[in-house]
Design a protein around this motif. Sequence first.
Motif, PDB file in Angstrom:
ATOM      1  N   LYS A  26      39.520  31.725  30.031  1.00 16.36           N
ATOM      2  CA  LYS A  26      38.129  31.273  30.001  1.00 16.36           C
ATOM      3  C   LYS A  26      37.818  30.268  31.111  1.00 16.36           C
ATOM      4  O   LYS A  26      36.684  30.148  31.556  1.00 16.36           O
ATOM      5  CB  LYS A  26      37.816  30.642  28.641  1.00 16.36           C
ATOM      6  N   VAL A  27      38.850  29.538  31.538  1.00 15.12           N
ATOM      7  CA  VAL A  27      38.625  28.522  32.574  1.00 15.12           C
ATOM      8  C   VAL A  27      39.217  28.940  33.925  1.00 15.12           C
ATOM      9  O   VAL A  27      39.305  28.136  34.841  1.00 15.12           O
ATOM     10  CB  VAL A  27      39.228  27.162  32.148  1.00 15.12           C
ATOM     11  N   GLU A  28      39.609  30.216  34.022  1.00 20.08           N
ATOM     12  CA  GLU A  28      40.239  30.705  35.254  1.00 20.08           C
ATOM     13  C   GLU A  28      39.322  30.550  36.463  1.00 20.08           C
ATOM     14  O   GLU A  28      39.747  30.112  37.542  1.00 20.08           O
ATOM     15  CB  GLU A  28      40.659  32.168  35.099  1.00 20.08           C
ATOM     16  N   LYS A  29      38.043  30.880  36.304  1.00 22.67           N
ATOM     17  CA  LYS A  29      37.100  30.777  37.423  1.00 22.67           C
ATOM     18  C   LYS A  29      36.947  29.324  37.864  1.00 22.67           C
ATOM     19  O   LYS A  29      36.887  29.029  39.060  1.00 22.67           O
ATOM     20  CB  LYS A  29      35.739  31.353  37.032  1.00 22.67           C
ATOM     21  N   VAL A  30      36.906  28.445  36.883  1.00 25.56           N
ATOM     22  CA  VAL A  30      36.785  27.017  37.198  1.00 25.56           C
ATOM     23  C   VAL A  30      38.030  26.540  37.931  1.00 25.56           C
ATOM     24  O   VAL A  30      37.950  25.761  38.892  1.00 25.56           O
ATOM     25  CB  VAL A  30      36.593  26.191  35.909  1.00 25.56           C
ATOM     26  N   MET A  31      39.170  27.016  37.513  1.00 17.88           N
ATOM     27  CA  MET A  31      40.437  26.650  38.143  1.00 17.88           C
ATOM     28  C   MET A  31      40.444  27.066  39.611  1.00 17.88           C
ATOM     29  O   MET A  31      40.883  26.323  40.483  1.00 17.88           O
ATOM     30  CB  MET A  31      41.609  27.312  37.414  1.00 17.88           C
ATOM     31  N   LYS A  32      39.952  28.266  39.857  1.00 17.24           N
ATOM     32  CA  LYS A  32      39.914  28.769  41.234  1.00 17.24           C
ATOM     33  C   LYS A  32      38.972  27.913  42.084  1.00 17.24           C
ATOM     34  O   LYS A  32      39.242  27.628  43.247  1.00 17.24           O
ATOM     35  CB  LYS A  32      39.493  30.243  41.248  1.00 17.24           C
ATOM     36  N   MET A  33      37.846  27.511  41.489  1.00 16.57           N
ATOM     37  CA  MET A  33      36.883  26.676  42.205  1.00 16.57           C
ATOM     38  C   MET A  33      37.475  25.300  42.516  1.00 16.57           C
ATOM     39  O   MET A  33      37.112  24.662  43.499  1.00 16.57           O
ATOM     40  CB  MET A  33      35.609  26.526  41.372  1.00 16.57           C
ATOM     41  N   MET A  34      38.416  24.866  41.666  1.00 16.74           N
ATOM     42  CA  MET A  34      39.036  23.562  41.849  1.00 16.74           C
ATOM     43  C   MET A  34      40.315  23.634  42.690  1.00 16.74           C
ATOM     44  O   MET A  34      41.062  22.672  42.795  1.00 16.74           O
ATOM     45  CB  MET A  34      39.355  22.946  40.480  1.00 16.74           C
ATOM     46  N   GLY A  35      40.532  24.820  43.283  1.00 19.50           N
ATOM     47  CA  GLY A  35      41.705  24.979  44.131  1.00 19.50           C
ATOM     48  C   GLY A  35      42.988  25.252  43.374  1.00 19.50           C
ATOM     49  O   GLY A  35      44.086  25.101  43.920  1.00 19.50           O
ATOM     50  N   MET A  36      42.877  25.657  42.111  1.00 22.79           N
ATOM     51  CA  MET A  36      44.060  25.944  41.301  1.00 22.79           C
ATOM     52  C   MET A  36      44.297  27.437  41.137  1.00 22.79           C
ATOM     53  O   MET A  36      45.049  27.875  40.269  1.00 22.79           O
ATOM     54  CB  MET A  36      43.915  25.283  39.922  1.00 22.79           C
ATOM     55  N   GLY A  37      43.660  28.221  42.005  1.00 26.44           N
ATOM     56  CA  GLY A  37      43.800  29.673  41.921  1.00 26.44           C
ATOM     57  C   GLY A  37      45.236  30.137  42.087  1.00 26.44           C
ATOM     58  O   GLY A  37      45.688  31.068  41.404  1.00 26.44           O
ATOM     59  N   LYS A  38      45.971  29.472  42.982  1.00 28.47           N
ATOM     60  CA  LYS A  38      47.358  29.864  43.217  1.00 28.47           C
ATOM     61  C   LYS A  38      48.205  29.654  41.971  1.00 28.47           C
ATOM     62  O   LYS A  38      49.131  30.415  41.706  1.00 28.47           O
ATOM     63  CB  LYS A  38      47.942  29.070  44.393  1.00 28.47           C
ATOM     64  N   GLN A  39      47.897  28.617  41.221  1.00 28.78           N
ATOM     65  CA  GLN A  39      48.659  28.344  40.004  1.00 28.78           C
ATOM     66  C   GLN A  39      48.431  29.424  38.947  1.00 28.78           C
ATOM     67  O   GLN A  39      49.370  29.860  38.281  1.00 28.78           O
ATOM     68  CB  GLN A  39      48.276  26.973  39.429  1.00 28.78           C
ATOM     69  N   SER A  40      47.178  29.850  38.806  1.00 29.49           N
ATOM     70  CA  SER A  40      46.901  30.899  37.821  1.00 29.49           C
ATOM     71  C   SER A  40      47.521  32.222  38.257  1.00 29.49           C
ATOM     72  O   SER A  40      48.069  32.967  37.435  1.00 29.49           O
ATOM     73  CB  SER A  40      45.392  31.062  37.604  1.00 29.49           C
ATOM     74  N   ASP A  41      47.466  32.517  39.549  1.00 28.90           N
ATOM     75  CA  ASP A  41      48.077  33.743  40.066  1.00 28.90           C
ATOM     76  C   ASP A  41      49.591  33.717  39.880  1.00 28.90           C
ATOM     77  O   ASP A  41      50.212  34.733  39.551  1.00 28.90           O
ATOM     78  CB  ASP A  41      47.745  33.923  41.556  1.00 28.90           C
ATOM     79  N   GLU A  42      50.178  32.547  40.103  1.00 28.44           N
ATOM     80  CA  GLU A  42      51.632  32.417  39.949  1.00 28.44           C
ATOM     81  C   GLU A  42      52.041  32.650  38.497  1.00 28.44           C
ATOM     82  O   GLU A  42      53.033  33.324  38.214  1.00 28.44           O
ATOM     83  CB  GLU A  42      52.105  31.026  40.384  1.00 28.44           C
ATOM     84  N   LEU A  43      51.261  32.107  37.577  1.00 30.58           N
ATOM     85  CA  LEU A  43      51.582  32.264  36.164  1.00 30.58           C
ATOM     86  C   LEU A  43      51.480  33.725  35.742  1.00 30.58           C
ATOM     87  O   LEU A  43      52.342  34.235  35.012  1.00 30.58           O
ATOM     88  CB  LEU A  43      50.667  31.395  35.303  1.00 30.58           C
TER      89      LEU A  43
END
Length: 225
Positions: free
Chosen positions: A71-88
Amino acid sequence: MRQLLATLGFILFATHANALSISDLSKTEASGGLKEALTQGVGKAVSTLGATDGFLGNKEVKIPLPSSLKKVEKVMKMMGMGKQSDELILKMNRAAEAAVPEAKTLLIDSIKKMSVADAKAILTGPQDAATQYFKKTTSAQMAEKFLPIVTKATEKVQLAETYNKYAEMGSKYGVVKKEDAKIEQYVTNKALDGVYLMIAKEEAAIRQDPVGQASSLLKKVFGAL
C-alpha cells in the motif's frame, strides 16, 4: 507434470462399453499406475518452480510485497526507497525458489505412503483430488522445511527487518494479518501456495486434455474409470 497429468485426463474419456471397472483392477495396478504418474509430475513441478525465476518470472506465483507494505510502495519509491522494495521482492522470490527443491522428497514420500483407498479416491475424485491429497499430507512438513531457508535469504534485507519490526506490532492491533507479521512466514506461505497452485493447474489441464505418452499400466488404470 504434463505427462503425469495426461494420464489423469483418461478419467474423462474412458466411458466406452468395453472398459474395465476400477474394481476389476488389482490393488497393485490401481495404486501403482497413479503413483507412477504422480512421481513424474512432482519432479517436473519442483524443477520448474525451483529454477531461477521459477517464481519471479511467473506472474501466477510471483510473490509480491505483503499487502500492508504494498500500500505504501508508491510512496516509498517517491521517497527514494524504490531500490529497497525491489530488493525485497527479489529476495522473497529467490528464497521461494531456493526452498522449493526441499518439497520433492516430502511429496515423493507422500506418494509412497499412499494407500489403495487414497489412490482410488484420487482417481475417482474431483479435478484437484491429487492436489488436495498433497496439501493434506505435506503442508505442515513442507512449511517446516521452507521456513529456515526463507529466513536465511531475507534476514539481511534492511526493509525486511524494518517490516518485521512494525508488522508484528501491527498484527496485535489487527492492522496486519497475523500470518503476514513476519516476512519469512509470509514468503513461506506464498511459496506453498505457489507449489500447490501449479500442481492444481497441471492436474486440471491434463484431465481436460489427455495428450501425452502414457505407459500401458497408466492407460489401463485410467481407462478403467
